[in-house]
Design a protein around this motif. Structure first.
Motif, PDB file in Angstrom:
ATOM      1  N   GLN A  80       9.905   0.355   9.680  1.00  0.00           N
ATOM      2  CA  GLN A  80       9.939   1.112   8.423  1.00  0.00           C
ATOM      3  C   GLN A  80      11.231   0.836   7.660  1.00  0.00           C
ATOM      4  O   GLN A  80      11.214   0.609   6.447  1.00  0.00           O
ATOM      5  CB  GLN A  80       9.808   2.607   8.708  1.00  0.00           C
ATOM      6  N   SER A  82      13.104  -1.809   7.945  1.00  0.00           N
ATOM      7  CA  SER A  82      13.051  -3.211   7.518  1.00  0.00           C
ATOM      8  C   SER A  82      12.303  -3.344   6.191  1.00  0.00           C
ATOM      9  O   SER A  82      12.771  -4.004   5.259  1.00  0.00           O
ATOM     10  CB  SER A  82      12.352  -4.054   8.598  1.00  0.00           C
ATOM     11  N   ILE A  83      11.142  -2.715   6.105  1.00  0.00           N
ATOM     12  CA  ILE A  83      10.325  -2.790   4.892  1.00  0.00           C
ATOM     13  C   ILE A  83      11.035  -2.134   3.713  1.00  0.00           C
ATOM     14  O   ILE A  83      11.086  -2.686   2.611  1.00  0.00           O
ATOM     15  CB  ILE A  83       8.941  -2.155   5.144  1.00  0.00           C
ATOM     16  N   ALA A 101      10.468 -10.617  10.834  1.00  0.00           N
ATOM     17  CA  ALA A 101       9.305  -9.810  11.213  1.00  0.00           C
ATOM     18  C   ALA A 101       9.151  -9.835  12.722  1.00  0.00           C
ATOM     19  O   ALA A 101       9.399 -10.857  13.365  1.00  0.00           O
ATOM     20  CB  ALA A 101       8.044 -10.340  10.547  1.00  0.00           C
ATOM     21  N   HIS A 106       3.641  -6.695  10.497  1.00  0.00           N
ATOM     22  CA  HIS A 106       4.929  -6.482   9.836  1.00  0.00           C
ATOM     23  C   HIS A 106       5.177  -7.603   8.822  1.00  0.00           C
ATOM     24  O   HIS A 106       5.565  -7.360   7.669  1.00  0.00           O
ATOM     25  CB  HIS A 106       6.021  -6.454  10.907  1.00  0.00           C
ATOM     26  N   VAL A 109       2.992  -7.301   5.672  1.00  0.00           N
ATOM     27  CA  VAL A 109       3.496  -6.263   4.768  1.00  0.00           C
ATOM     28  C   VAL A 109       4.686  -6.790   3.975  1.00  0.00           C
ATOM     29  O   VAL A 109       4.782  -6.591   2.760  1.00  0.00           O
ATOM     30  CB  VAL A 109       3.890  -4.994   5.556  1.00  0.00           C
ATOM     31  N   LEU A 110       5.593  -7.478   4.651  1.00  0.00           N
ATOM     32  CA  LEU A 110       6.759  -8.040   3.969  1.00  0.00           C
ATOM     33  C   LEU A 110       6.343  -9.033   2.885  1.00  0.00           C
ATOM     34  O   LEU A 110       6.907  -9.062   1.789  1.00  0.00           O
ATOM     35  CB  LEU A 110       7.687  -8.724   4.985  1.00  0.00           C
ATOM     36  N   ILE A 113       5.037  -7.222  -0.257  1.00  0.00           N
ATOM     37  CA  ILE A 113       6.020  -6.575  -1.125  1.00  0.00           C
ATOM     38  C   ILE A 113       6.920  -7.594  -1.821  1.00  0.00           C
ATOM     39  O   ILE A 113       7.868  -7.216  -2.509  1.00  0.00           O
ATOM     40  CB  ILE A 113       6.878  -5.541  -0.357  1.00  0.00           C
TER      41      ILE A 113
END
Length: 220
Positions: A80, A82-83, A101, A106, A109-110, A113
């Motif tokens: 969380q 990290s994001i 990641a 993970h 998601v990166l 964004i």
């Protein structure tokens, strides 16, 4: 000429290793971590270090992250955080954002964004070790894409004394030898007459399948 400037969020094994290598190359590095002990440990080996929460927008503003050429999110134990840190770097205008990641999800998601490059150090090291264990001539390899790879292959005794024309990797397998690392130095863009010697290192580029076939053919 101004040295490239990097901000690294998270000074664990990955972040500190990246930071110290960047310093060796001649870059300027700001290390940020909320663990005071880690910050103190690397205070002498990085340009600047700051004890701070990398998920705090005001903190990132205050250290001027938008002025850095690249931000590296090296937070691995808290997905969380990290994001959130990656989102803040993008929103604050950092030119390039790279993030570590720990899982495929993970990483996805990166990417969603807007992170410019996602790296998987544990996974990639595991892949490299597995390939090296099963391919005795393979020293290292770098995936250029899902299909293409650059590999370093040691020349076995069975190829010693043969020219590239004799070995003919391009004609037989479709891959190309783009450099040969010899004891006397590196030969860039070797020609067909260049002779291979045992323990030379060939730098080969091609598809994964082409390089795998070439590797299989030279196993001594």
């Amino acid at each position: 000429m101004r040295a490239s400037q990097f901000v690294i969020l998270g000074l664990g094994r990955f972040g500190s290793s990246v930071g110290q290598e960047l310093m060796e190359i001649g870059c300027e590095v700001l290390g940020v971590d909320r663990d005071e002990e880690k910050v103190d440990e690397f205070a002498g080996s990085l340009t600047h270090t700051v004890v701070a929460d990398a998920t705090d927008e005001e903190v990132l503003r205050s250290v001027g992250v938008r002025n850095f050429d690249c931000g590296v999110v090296a937070i691995g134990d808290d997905i969380q955080a990290s994001i959130l840190a990656a989102i803040l770097l993008k929103e604050l205008g950092v030119k390039q954002v790279v993030a570590k990641a720990v899982t495929e999800l993970h990483g996805r998601v990166l990417e969603r964004i807007g992170v410019d490059r996602v790296v998987y150090p544990e996974r990639d090291m595991g892949i490299r070790v597995a390939h090296q264990l099963t391919s005795p001539n393979l020293l290292d390899f770098i995936e250029l894409s899902k299909e293409y790879t650059i590999a370093e292959l040691t020349v076995p005794g069975c190829l010693s004394g043969k020219s590239l024309a004799n070995v003919n990797p391009r004609g037989r397998f479709g891959c190309s030898v783009v450099a040969i690392n010899k004891a006397r130095g590196i030969v860039i863009a070797p020609n067909a007459d260049d002779v291979l010697n045992e323990k030379d290192v060939m730098v080969v580029i091609g598809t994964n399948e082409q390089i795998e076939q070439f590797q299989h053919s030279i196993r001594s």
